[in-house]
Design a protein around this motif. Structure first.
Motif, short mmCIF file in Angstrom:
data_model
loop_
_atom_site.label_atom_id
_atom_site.label_comp_id
_atom_site.label_asym_id
_atom_site.label_seq_id
_atom_site.Cartn_x
_atom_site.Cartn_y
_atom_site.Cartn_z
N THR A 85 0.81 -1.22 0.00
CA THR A 85 0.00 0.00 0.00
C THR A 85 0.84 1.27 0.00
N SER A 86 2.17 1.15 0.06
CA SER A 86 3.04 2.33 0.08
C SER A 86 4.11 2.22 -0.99
N LYS A 87 4.79 3.32 -1.25
CA LYS A 87 5.83 3.36 -2.27
C LYS A 87 7.00 2.46 -1.90
N MET A 88 7.58 1.81 -2.91
CA MET A 88 8.69 0.90 -2.69
C MET A 88 9.77 1.15 -3.74
N ALA A 89 11.03 1.11 -3.31
CA ALA A 89 12.15 1.23 -4.24
C ALA A 89 12.35 -0.11 -4.96
N VAL A 90 12.56 -0.05 -6.26
CA VAL A 90 12.80 -1.26 -7.05
C VAL A 90 14.07 -1.05 -7.87
N SER A 91 14.75 -2.12 -8.18
CA SER A 91 15.97 -2.02 -8.98
C SER A 91 16.28 -3.35 -9.64
N THR A 92 17.08 -3.30 -10.68
CA THR A 92 17.57 -4.50 -11.35
C THR A 92 18.88 -4.17 -12.04
#
Length: 254
Positions: free
Chosen positions: A85-92
């Protein structure tokens, strides 16, 4: 169709670079998109970490990065599911990149059960660029496959002198191997891209040369109009011996 089956189809669509055209509810606009492209980090000559932020908003979400040497992208990372329900950091991390080359990337997301119809919606974040370290190059091999050569661009700032520019290249690799490439140079103005000219490079390993490219009239007009600032241009090169190609951004300075 169940949610798991629908998401498998959407995930496959993202991998094919067609997710945004396949989802039923259309594309989210910049004001409402849950996807935000960040900056690349840990950039080397052949790899980079792509970063961004996803706000699932309580909906089942798939995200992926599209990347390539232009805004046509051409490559898509594997889709990843995300809930919350909240913002999340993503990376690859992406690998196999060309040294000394500018890449474009953006974060895309697909959310299920979005809108009153319950359809899935695709979102596209802003385009961001990064440049890998080192010099852009083409690796070639001889017909017997035992000798290898690499032609490398030695400068990405090209100075215009008169009606021509010099493109500096060098050749390295196995003794007795030869670099052979053809190249084309184009620049972009207000009315679009124009061809600047073509040149060829042929040299044995250990040699450096500057290829003189006579600039066409429309290209010269752009350089003249940009006399007080640098003009971005694109250099494309293709090997005539073995295999390899590159496309990299250069700067024309009048």
């Amino acid at each position: 169709m169940g949610s798991s089956s629908r998401f498998r189809i959407l995930a496959a669509a993202i991998m094919c670079g067609a997710a945004i055209t396949l989802v039923g509810a259309g594309v989210g606009d910049a004001a409402s998109t849950p996807a935000l492209t960040g900056h690349a980090s840990s950039v080397s000559g052949t790899s980079a970490q792509l970063n961004g932020t996803i706000d699932p908003g309580g909906l089942d979400t798939f995200w992926a990065f599209q990347y390539g040497t232009s805004t046509a992208y051409g490559q898509t990372t594997s889709p990843v599911p995300l809930n919350g329900t909240s913002k999340m950091a993503v990376s690859t991390v992406i690998r196999g990149l060309q040294a000394g080359t500018t890449y474009h990337f953006r974060l895309i997301a697909v959310q299920g059960a979005a809108g009153t119809s319950g359809e899935s919606t695709g979102f596209v974040a802003d385009d961001v660029t990064f440049t890998t370290s080192g010099s852009p190059s083409i690796t070639t091999s001889s017909q017997n496959g035992k000798k290898h050569a690499k032609a490398s661009l030695r400068s990405r700032t090209l100075h215009v002198r008169g009606r021509a520019t010099l493109i500096p290249w060098g050749c390295s690799g196995s003794a007795g191997a030869v670099c052979k490439i053809t190249m084309s140079l184009s620049a972009k103005g207000k009315s679009g891209s124009v061809s600047c000219g073509t040149g060829t490079f042929s040299a044995s390993t250990g040699k450096r040369r500057s290829v003189r490219v006579a600039l066409k009239t429309k290209c010269l007009a752009l350089v003249s109009a940009a006399r007080h600032h640098r003009l971005g241009a694109t250099l494309k090169a293709t090997s005539r011996a073995g295999s390899g190609s590159l496309k990299t951004k250069v700067t024309l300075v009048g």
